[in-house]
Design a protein around this motif. Structure first.
Motif, PDB file in Angstrom:
ATOM      1  N   GLN A  96      39.864 108.565  30.993  1.00 18.32           N
ATOM      2  CA  GLN A  96      39.863 109.967  30.569  1.00 18.32           C
ATOM      3  C   GLN A  96      41.286 110.517  30.502  1.00 18.32           C
ATOM      4  O   GLN A  96      42.191 110.014  31.171  1.00 18.32           O
ATOM      5  N   PHE A  97      41.454 111.582  29.732  1.00 18.16           N
ATOM      6  CA  PHE A  97      42.776 112.145  29.478  1.00 18.16           C
ATOM      7  C   PHE A  97      43.453 112.692  30.732  1.00 18.16           C
ATOM      8  O   PHE A  97      44.664 112.861  30.752  1.00 18.16           O
ATOM      9  N   TRP A  98      42.708 112.974  31.782  1.00 18.23           N
ATOM     10  CA  TRP A  98      43.302 113.555  32.997  1.00 18.23           C
ATOM     11  C   TRP A  98      43.739 112.500  34.013  1.00 18.23           C
ATOM     12  O   TRP A  98      44.198 112.836  35.099  1.00 18.23           O
ATOM     13  N   GLY A  99      43.573 111.207  33.663  1.00 17.08           N
ATOM     14  CA  GLY A  99      44.087 110.147  34.522  1.00 17.08           C
ATOM     15  C   GLY A  99      43.050 109.444  35.372  1.00 17.08           C
ATOM     16  O   GLY A  99      43.397 108.625  36.220  1.00 17.08           O
ATOM     17  N   ASP A 100      41.777 109.747  35.158  1.00 14.59           N
ATOM     18  CA  ASP A 100      40.701 109.065  35.882  1.00 14.59           C
ATOM     19  C   ASP A 100      39.942 108.139  34.950  1.00 14.59           C
ATOM     20  O   ASP A 100      39.822 108.403  33.751  1.00 14.59           O
ATOM     21  N   ARG A 101      39.423 107.079  35.483  1.00 14.58           N
ATOM     22  CA  ARG A 101      38.395 106.273  34.831  1.00 14.58           C
ATOM     23  C   ARG A 101      37.103 106.869  35.348  1.00 14.58           C
ATOM     24  O   ARG A 101      36.889 106.939  36.566  1.00 14.58           O
ATOM     25  N   TYR A 102      36.204 107.326  34.473  1.00 11.55           N
ATOM     26  CA  TYR A 102      35.174 108.292  34.839  1.00 11.55           C
ATOM     27  C   TYR A 102      33.891 108.062  34.054  1.00 11.55           C
ATOM     28  O   TYR A 102      33.936 107.731  32.870  1.00 11.55           O
ATOM     29  N   GLY A 103      32.751 108.252  34.707  1.00 14.41           N
ATOM     30  CA  GLY A 103      31.448 108.218  34.056  1.00 14.41           C
ATOM     31  C   GLY A 103      30.464 109.068  34.835  1.00 14.41           C
ATOM     32  O   GLY A 103      30.759 109.520  35.951  1.00 14.41           O
ATOM     33  N   GLN A 104      29.283 109.281  34.259  1.00  9.11           N
ATOM     34  CA  GLN A 104      28.268 110.104  34.919  1.00  9.11           C
ATOM     35  C   GLN A 104      26.912 109.414  34.892  1.00  9.11           C
ATOM     36  O   GLN A 104      26.555 108.762  33.899  1.00  9.11           O
ATOM     37  N   VAL A 105      26.157 109.592  35.978  1.00  9.00           N
ATOM     38  CA  VAL A 105      24.781 109.109  36.076  1.00  9.00           C
ATOM     39  C   VAL A 105      23.901 110.231  36.609  1.00  9.00           C
ATOM     40  O   VAL A 105      24.386 111.200  37.204  1.00  9.00           O
ATOM     41  N   VAL A 106      22.601 110.072  36.381  1.00  9.14           N
ATOM     42  CA  VAL A 106      21.594 110.942  36.987  1.00  9.14           C
ATOM     43  C   VAL A 106      20.753 110.050  37.883  1.00  9.14           C
ATOM     44  O   VAL A 106      20.256 109.004  37.445  1.00  9.14           O
ATOM     45  N   ASP A 107      20.611 110.448  39.143  1.00 10.98           N
ATOM     46  CA  ASP A 107      19.838 109.622  40.060  1.00 10.98           C
ATOM     47  C   ASP A 107      18.340 109.812  39.806  1.00 10.98           C
ATOM     48  O   ASP A 107      17.936 110.720  39.070  1.00 10.98           O
ATOM     49  N   PRO A 108      17.487 108.955  40.370  1.00  9.41           N
ATOM     50  CA  PRO A 108      16.051 109.042  40.106  1.00  9.41           C
ATOM     51  C   PRO A 108      15.406 110.338  40.584  1.00  9.41           C
ATOM     52  O   PRO A 108      14.255 110.620  40.247  1.00  9.41           O
ATOM     53  N   PHE A 109      16.138 111.164  41.323  1.00  8.44           N
ATOM     54  CA  PHE A 109      15.604 112.407  41.872  1.00  8.44           C
ATOM     55  C   PHE A 109      16.099 113.619  41.105  1.00  8.44           C
ATOM     56  O   PHE A 109      15.799 114.758  41.451  1.00  8.44           O
ATOM     57  N   GLY A 110      16.885 113.367  40.025  1.00  7.46           N
ATOM     58  CA  GLY A 110      17.354 114.422  39.137  1.00  7.46           C
ATOM     59  C   GLY A 110      18.733 114.967  39.446  1.00  7.46           C
ATOM     60  O   GLY A 110      19.207 115.869  38.760  1.00  7.46           O
ATOM     61  N   HIS A 111      19.413 114.436  40.459  1.00  7.77           N
ATOM     62  CA  HIS A 111      20.755 114.909  40.797  1.00  7.77           C
ATOM     63  C   HIS A 111      21.801 114.192  39.934  1.00  7.77           C
ATOM     64  O   HIS A 111      21.722 112.987  39.727  1.00  7.77           O
ATOM     65  N   ALA A 150      20.483 100.242  40.780  1.00  9.60           N
ATOM     66  CA  ALA A 150      19.614 100.831  41.798  1.00  9.60           C
ATOM     67  C   ALA A 150      18.607 101.806  41.204  1.00  9.60           C
ATOM     68  O   ALA A 150      17.678 102.223  41.882  1.00  9.60           O
ATOM     69  N   GLY A 151      18.788 102.193  39.925  1.00 12.33           N
ATOM     70  CA  GLY A 151      17.819 103.069  39.274  1.00 12.33           C
ATOM     71  C   GLY A 151      18.372 104.336  38.658  1.00 12.33           C
ATOM     72  O   GLY A 151      17.618 105.147  38.140  1.00 12.33           O
ATOM     73  N   ALA A 152      19.689 104.532  38.681  1.00 11.52           N
ATOM     74  CA  ALA A 152      20.284 105.714  38.044  1.00 11.52           C
ATOM     75  C   ALA A 152      20.251 105.556  36.523  1.00 11.52           C
ATOM     76  O   ALA A 152      20.250 104.442  35.999  1.00 11.52           O
ATOM     77  N   THR A 153      20.254 106.676  35.827  1.00 16.19           N
ATOM     78  CA  THR A 153      20.288 106.705  34.369  1.00 16.19           C
ATOM     79  C   THR A 153      21.694 107.077  33.922  1.00 16.19           C
ATOM     80  O   THR A 153      22.296 108.018  34.457  1.00 16.19           O
ATOM     81  N   VAL A 154      22.205 106.368  32.935  1.00 15.52           N
ATOM     82  CA  VAL A 154      23.544 106.656  32.416  1.00 15.52           C
ATOM     83  C   VAL A 154      23.506 107.964  31.634  1.00 15.52           C
ATOM     84  O   VAL A 154      22.715 108.130  30.709  1.00 15.52           O
ATOM     85  N   LYS A 155      24.367 108.884  32.017  1.00 18.44           N
ATOM     86  CA  LYS A 155      24.544 110.138  31.282  1.00 18.44           C
ATOM     87  C   LYS A 155      25.802 110.055  30.419  1.00 18.44           C
ATOM     88  O   LYS A 155      25.825 110.551  29.299  1.00 18.44           O
ATOM     89  N   MET A 156      26.842 109.409  30.955  1.00 17.47           N
ATOM     90  CA  MET A 156      28.108 109.230  30.235  1.00 17.47           C
ATOM     91  C   MET A 156      28.719 107.922  30.715  1.00 17.47           C
ATOM     92  O   MET A 156      28.980 107.769  31.901  1.00 17.47           O
ATOM     93  N   TRP A 170      25.609 112.873  39.138  1.00 18.19           N
ATOM     94  CA  TRP A 170      26.768 112.343  39.851  1.00 18.19           C
ATOM     95  C   TRP A 170      27.839 111.971  38.841  1.00 18.19           C
ATOM     96  O   TRP A 170      27.552 111.306  37.843  1.00 18.19           O
ATOM     97  N   SER A 171      29.060 112.401  39.075  1.00 15.96           N
ATOM     98  CA  SER A 171      30.186 111.884  38.318  1.00 15.96           C
ATOM     99  C   SER A 171      30.920 110.917  39.240  1.00 15.96           C
ATOM    100  O   SER A 171      31.089 111.191  40.427  1.00 15.96           O
ATOM    101  N   LEU A 172      31.295 109.785  38.694  1.00 11.52           N
ATOM    102  CA  LEU A 172      31.949 108.723  39.459  1.00 11.52           C
ATOM    103  C   LEU A 172      33.311 108.468  38.842  1.00 11.52           C
ATOM    104  O   LEU A 172      33.437 108.415  37.618  1.00 11.52           O
ATOM    105  N   ALA A 173      34.328 108.314  39.695  1.00 15.94           N
ATOM    106  CA  ALA A 173      35.677 108.157  39.151  1.00 15.94           C
ATOM    107  C   ALA A 173      36.567 107.337  40.070  1.00 15.94           C
ATOM    108  O   ALA A 173      36.378 107.310  41.284  1.00 15.94           O
ATOM    109  N   THR A 174      37.527 106.697  39.434  1.00 19.37           N
ATOM    110  CA  THR A 174      38.669 106.080  40.101  1.00 19.37           C
ATOM    111  C   THR A 174      39.904 106.673  39.450  1.00 19.37           C
ATOM    112  O   THR A 174      40.030 106.656  38.220  1.00 19.37           O
ATOM    113  N   HIS A 175      40.791 107.207  40.255  1.00 18.68           N
ATOM    114  CA  HIS A 175      42.027 107.768  39.715  1.00 18.68           C
ATOM    115  C   HIS A 175      42.957 106.607  39.368  1.00 18.68           C
ATOM    116  O   HIS A 175      43.236 105.753  40.202  1.00 18.68           O
ATOM    117  N   VAL A 176      43.387 106.548  38.110  1.00 20.32           N
ATOM    118  CA  VAL A 176      44.193 105.411  37.657  1.00 20.32           C
ATOM    119  C   VAL A 176      45.601 105.791  37.206  1.00 20.32           C
ATOM    120  O   VAL A 176      46.449 104.914  37.039  1.00 20.32           O
TER     121      VAL A 176
END
Length: 160
Positions: free
Chosen positions: A114-129, A103-109, A131-137
């Motif tokens: 992750q060590f705390w039990g989540d599958r996790y990544g980060q994006v920056v939306d086209p407006f500069g905000h 949709a246009g987000a940029t990958v930050k991570m 977002w960290s996205l996660a699923t607890h696994v």
């Protein structure tokens, strides 16, 4: 006699993010594509700027407004970034992450376990905000998280 008014309106949480966007209407469309947001409200000025809007992402609301620089209201791009990250738990982080990037987000991570039990990544939306996205696994105790963190990489900082 008037009816009792609830202090917190129905369907609201105690904390609700309120984002300033350079192009709030476009941000609403991005959030629909990236995070399956549903538009709940929109109020515009006579010239078409959004003075208040709200989308629902999962079980949470996010309020949005256009920039109004004359009132000191500007988005993260004008501030050269944001110190704030919005965290979004989803059932399938890999799918939502790919959807956000498409949709246009940029990958930050990139998404990783992750060590705390989540599958996790980060994006920056086209407006500069951010977002960290996660699923607890994996449910983990604080002790297990501490041990996992120690084993993930060499200790940072000065070496003797």
């Amino acid at each position: 006699m008037t009816a009792q008014v609830e202090a917190i309106p129905k369907d609201m949480r105690s904390v609700t993010p309120h984002l300033v966007c350079d192009g709030a209407a476009a941000a609403i469309e991005f959030y629909k594509k990236a995070f399956n947001a549903v538009e709940a409200a929109r109020m515009q000025t006579p010239d078409g700027k959004i003075m208040h809007a709200m989308v629902r992402i999962g079980d949470s609301n996010v309020m949005l407004v256009d920039e109004f620089p004359d009132y000191g209201s500007v988005g993260p791009k004008k501030l050269n970034g944001s110190p704030v990250t919005l965290h979004l738990y989803v059932p399938n982080v890999d799918q939502v992450f790919a959807q956000a990037v498409a949709a246009g987000a940029t990958v930050k991570m990139p998404v990783e376990d992750q060590f705390w039990g989540d599958r996790y990544g980060q994006v920056v939306d086209p407006f500069g905000h951010h977002w960290s996205l996660a699923t607890h696994v994996k449910d983990m105790t604080p002790e297990e998280m501490g041990e996992a963190m120690k084993s993930m990489q060499p200790e940072c900082g000065p070496q003797s």
